[in-house]
Design an enzyme around this catalytic site. Structure first.
Site, PDB file in Angstrom:
ATOM      1  N   ASP A 158      -7.145  22.391  -8.673  1.00 42.14           N
ATOM      2  CA  ASP A 158      -7.474  21.254  -9.527  1.00 42.14           C
ATOM      3  C   ASP A 158      -6.892  21.579 -10.906  1.00 42.14           C
ATOM      4  OD1 ASP A 158      -8.588  19.386 -11.269  1.00 42.14           O
ATOM      5  OD2 ASP A 158     -10.484  19.279 -10.174  1.00 42.14           O
ATOM      6  N   TYR A 197     -15.414  21.659 -10.088  1.00 41.37           N
ATOM      7  CA  TYR A 197     -15.950  20.350 -10.474  1.00 41.37           C
ATOM      8  C   TYR A 197     -17.082  19.970  -9.511  1.00 41.37           C
ATOM      9  CZ  TYR A 197     -15.328  15.187 -11.166  1.00 41.37           C
ATOM     10  OH  TYR A 197     -15.478  13.846 -11.411  1.00 41.37           O
ATOM     11  N   LYS A 205      -7.799  11.456 -16.768  1.00 41.59           N
ATOM     12  CA  LYS A 205      -7.947  12.228 -18.001  1.00 41.59           C
ATOM     13  C   LYS A 205      -6.667  12.175 -18.842  1.00 41.59           C
ATOM     14  CE  LYS A 205     -11.933  13.772 -16.249  1.00 41.59           C
ATOM     15  NZ  LYS A 205     -12.379  13.092 -15.032  1.00 41.59           N
ATOM     16  N   ARG A 251       0.812  -1.207   0.000  1.00 42.55           N
ATOM     17  CA  ARG A 251       0.000   0.000   0.000  1.00 42.55           C
ATOM     18  C   ARG A 251       0.850   1.264   0.000  1.00 42.55           C
ATOM     19  NH1 ARG A 251      -2.626  -0.699   4.547  1.00 42.55           N
ATOM     20  NH2 ARG A 251      -1.626   0.939   5.767  1.00 42.55           N
TER      21      ARG A 251
END
Length: 394
Positions: free
Chosen positions: A185, A113, A210, A58
């Site tokens: 962002d 967003y 993206k 992890r």
């Protein structure tokens, strides 16, 4: 090969060469994908001391290290660390949970967003964090909105639907004078075209789903931070236990290697299509900061080195049925959420229901377009057919 120091190399070179150790990779160009949870220690002493470059799946692997090193070089010398999370929304939620506490106040850009807004209004409210939304064009006027407990400002430049361009430099100057951190962002431009950590931002997030992934086949998020904010982000990631799967990390690293050539094509095609659409009789306005007529163009030209393929258009008044007929006619523009892949997309949207600090009244139906890697001539022909269908359905 270019023997100059990495700091002196162009971004395109750093994207290709960073995070690579061909000797450790037995001569292979790409690092292997490490599927693993348990990391074995050679001695009990090493185990007790948690001694080792990698301690648990992890917490990272050689695959994640290669990705992080590459993105750090792209973010620039202000970047102290890169966190990897399983989605863009996870980047947002992990960041906000890492830097905020009960009783804090956060200022959020009104064009943010929508899932970011939902997280603030939903989860943060439950934990006693209050959110105030502000006009994206407020600039240094944001000073009037600060309270003694304002600890962070979240911006999105430009907003990924309505494309207002906040003045990050002015906002950051005020925020830092008030002791608050600035979160950006940066999904639209990526750090290839906007190194926001050098513009006064403390934490730069991306939905790497993206443009970094670039092929519409992964969910992925990144959190890059400067030296001031990185300890909070690193601790938040550790405490929340978020991580991304090894195959997605590998695909994100693969996407980084070709980001410069793909984004250059998105930039060229996007501006070409935006200018063409601005001349169409069916279009009232094009929302793209790269256009000289856009209200945010001066800030974009000052702070950005390029644009991506995402922008919006405002159609002249038309019934929704006619707009739907247009969308159904399109063959190269798919209808689907997300963006940043090789394919072109078109979706209708309306910000009115969830804006609170500003009024969304564009004067006609709005479409968000993502210009992919297809021929712009073919894309124009596809939209031309769509506009004909729109007119026939009026």
């Amino acid at each position: 090969m270019d023997s100059s120091p990495p700091s002196e190399q162009h971004a395109e070179t750093r994207l290709v060469t960073s995070g690579r150790d061909t000797k450790a990779q037995k001569g292979f160009v790409n690092p292997p994908v490490f599927h693993g949870s348990t990391v074995l220690y050679p001695t009990a002493e090493d185990l007790h001391a948690h001694r080792g470059e990698f301690t648990y799946g992890r917490h990272g692997s050689p695959t994640t290290k290669a990705f992080q090193e590459t993105l750090m070089t792209l973010e620039g010398p202000q970047c102290a660390g890169v966190g990897i999370v399983p989605s863009g929304l996870s980047a947002i939620s992990t960041t906000l949970l890492s830097v905020l506490k009960a009783g804090d106040h956060i200022l959020v850009c009104d064009n943010v967003y929508r899932p970011s807004r939902n997280f603030c209004n939903g989860m943060l409210t439950r934990y006693g964090v209050e959110t105030t939304y502000f006009d994206p064009m407020i600039g240094a006027g944001i000073d009037k909105l600060f309270r003694p407990n304002t600890s962070a400002v979240l911006v999105e430049a430009p907003g990924s639907q309505s494309f207002e361009m906040p003045d990050i430099r002015a906002i950051a100057e005020v925020a830092h004078a008030r002791g608050a951190i600035v979160i950006d962002d940066n999904t639209w431009a990526t750090p290839l075209y906007h190194r926001s950590l050098e513009q006064g931002v403390d934490i730069s997030m991306q939905a790497a789903t993206k443009y970094i992934g670039g092929h519409s086949d992964i969910m992925f998020g990144t959190i890059s931070a400067n030296a001031k904010a990185w300890p909070q982000i690193a601790e938040g990631i550790r405490l929340l236990g978020v991580c991304a799967g090894p195959d997605d990390v590998f695909l994100a690293l693969r996407g980084l290697r070709t980001l410069s050539v793909r984004l250059a094509q998105h930039h060229r095609s996007g501006l070409d299509m935006a200018r063409w659409l601005a001349s169409r009789p069916e279009v009232a306005r094009v929302l793209h900061p790269g256009l000289e007529t856009d209200p945010g163009h001066a800030i974009w030209k000052r702070d950005f080195t390029g644009a991506s393929g995402l922008f919006s258009i405002v159609l002249k008044p038309a019934p929704q049925k006619a707009v739907d007929t247009m969308l159904d006619t399109l063959k190269l523009f798919g209808m689907g959420f997300s963006w940043g892949g090789f394919e072109s997309l078109a979706i209708p949207f309306d910000c009115d229901a969830y804006r609170t600090a500003t009024t969304w009244s564009p004067g006609g139906p709005t479409l968000r377009l993502h210009i992919g890697l297809e021929s712009v001539d073919d894309l124009k022909a596809d939209l031309d057919r769509g506009f004909a269908a729109l007119k026939a359905a009026m």
